[in-house]
Design an enzyme around this catalytic site. Sequence first.
Site, PDB file in Angstrom:
ATOM      1  N   GLU A 194       8.284  -6.248   2.417  1.00 62.98           N
ATOM      2  CA  GLU A 194       8.331  -7.399   2.536  1.00 62.98           C
ATOM      3  C   GLU A 194       9.791  -7.979   3.780  1.00 62.98           C
ATOM      4  O   GLU A 194      10.718  -7.627   2.588  1.00 62.98           O
ATOM      5  CB  GLU A 194       8.615  -8.054   1.597  1.00 62.98           C
ATOM      6  CG  GLU A 194       6.873  -7.527   0.755  1.00 62.98           C
ATOM      7  CD  GLU A 194       6.366  -8.838  -0.358  1.00 62.98           C
ATOM      8  OE1 GLU A 194       4.914  -9.077  -0.761  1.00 62.98           O
ATOM      9  OE2 GLU A 194       7.058  -8.478  -1.287  1.00 62.98           O
ATOM     10  N   ASP A 208       1.511  -4.280  -4.415  1.00 67.16           N
ATOM     11  CA  ASP A 208      -0.339  -3.768  -4.379  1.00 67.16           C
ATOM     12  C   ASP A 208       0.089  -2.593  -4.623  1.00 67.16           C
ATOM     13  O   ASP A 208      -1.498  -1.980  -5.072  1.00 67.16           O
ATOM     14  CB  ASP A 208      -0.395  -4.168  -2.934  1.00 67.16           C
ATOM     15  CG  ASP A 208      -0.839  -5.736  -2.533  1.00 67.16           C
ATOM     16  OD1 ASP A 208      -1.557  -6.678  -3.044  1.00 67.16           O
ATOM     17  OD2 ASP A 208       0.915  -6.092  -2.189  1.00 67.16           O
TER      18      ASP A 208
END
Length: 548
Positions: free
Chosen positions: A153, A169
């Site tokens: 990210e 995740d």
Amino acid sequence: MPHDRKNSSRRAWAALCAAVLAVSGALVGVAAPASAVPATIPLTITNDSGRGPIYLYVLGERDGVAGWADAGGTFHPWPGGVGPVPVPAPDASIAGPGPGQSVTIRLPKLSGRVYYSYGQKMTFQIVLDGRLVQPAVQNDSDPNRNILFNWTEYTLNDGGLWINSTQVDHWSAPYQVGVQRADGQVLSTGMLKPNGYEAFYTALESAGWGGLVQRAPDGSRLRALNPSHGIDVGKISSASIDSYVTEVWNSYRTRDMCVTPFSHEPGTQFRGRVDGDWFRFRNGSGQEVAAFKKPDASSVYGCHKDLQAPNDHVVGPIARTLCAALVRTTALTNPNQPDANSAGFYQDARTNVYAKLAHQQMANGKAYAFAFDDVGAHESLVHDGNPQAAYIKLDPFTGTATPIANGGSTEQPGTPGGLPAGTGALRIGSTLCLDVPWADPTDTNQVQLATCSGNAAQQWTRGTDGTVRALGKCLDVARSGTADGTAVWIYTCNGTGAQKWTYDSATKALRNPQSGKCLDAQGGAPLRDGQKVQLWTCNQTEAQRWTL
């Protein structure tokens, strides 16, 4: 920034709460002047995984518009005119590096992700006028379920670059991220310990959490789902965390939890107590400002639903801190949150084993194993306000990885050598210096960071014998320890290896050769006055960059 409050009547109340560390920023920052950061910066991806081909995807949002970027950094919005039924997205893949090779692309100003897949391209879909459908491999029907992939990210804007390695995740293909500063030095994070990738899976399965592991049709491991997803698809039991939450709720029926969410506002504190099924928090005036229903397992592992954290300056910070205390299972042992001492994290048998193991297998101990792992600055994130370049290194699945270094190469910058002789301050950050608290030369006084003042407590003499001395005592590793988190204090000079130091002028690391570890600001960035100093695995982060 939180709104200013009148504190005159609140200070006596606030004094009842112990001082604790604060949440750090995640992927959002205060903007610097627009000229500081160009429209794109180079991103070098190095493939040390031994696998290929690699496919890259730069996906994100700009000014509320979702889209993708090509190798040159040009942003392309996803096509419009799409209804509620997902349709295939345009192929946004970029050819990645072969084994042992690197490629450099341009990273544009976006808030999004850089995906990379091994062996085959990923499938993306768009819906509802250009919204991207992200992979959701907890669903067996997801088209990416049997593809090995991972992502980082990032946010690049006028305030700089924030880039992390994430396990929010899933745990999958290992990688590091890095950012090059204007002085040429590279900050990096995400590197695993030797054989850490497989060690994580082995320990997870041994702990009875193997239901989170997803395998390819050939039986090889693809990933382990984060329990925030695994709990929703029945891959793990909720019994353990439910039991812990019940005990926490019962404990705080008769005592208060004190939440101090901002290190820069130590007077901003909230006290919480359980009433029925609700954990109710009050400000210094006694006004109720937030209340949280007893959360289910999904709410705890995902830090959402019953623990939803809005983007405000009261409810959100309290929710983040409470969820971190539950995930790390420190809520029972410490009523003052966030807990500053990571040594106490994940010690309860009912803890989040996934998050515990993710941190254990990181070379620097930092991970993004749950949504609010940045509470207390324990996340695997690097940031610079004037980034010159970014790096992603795809690491080997077995054996030992090498850290990202200058230029994104796999060689360590500089050669650690002796200790340059001299006397003066040991500076870290822009305004802080290594300091002997209260100028007290008593043995075992743990050193700290403090605002540079030039006084005797900050004047360190570096000897040709490798010692670093102040106030007639030596900088010493407590009890000749070698473990991460060992305190560094001053002690009567005795010639032992616990008092020997070397300096690497390239990485600016002060290293204790006996342990092989570096002088480190406990808890990492943001650096702050009063922060204790410890021994930690060398990682080239801001918390280990000392200027002589």
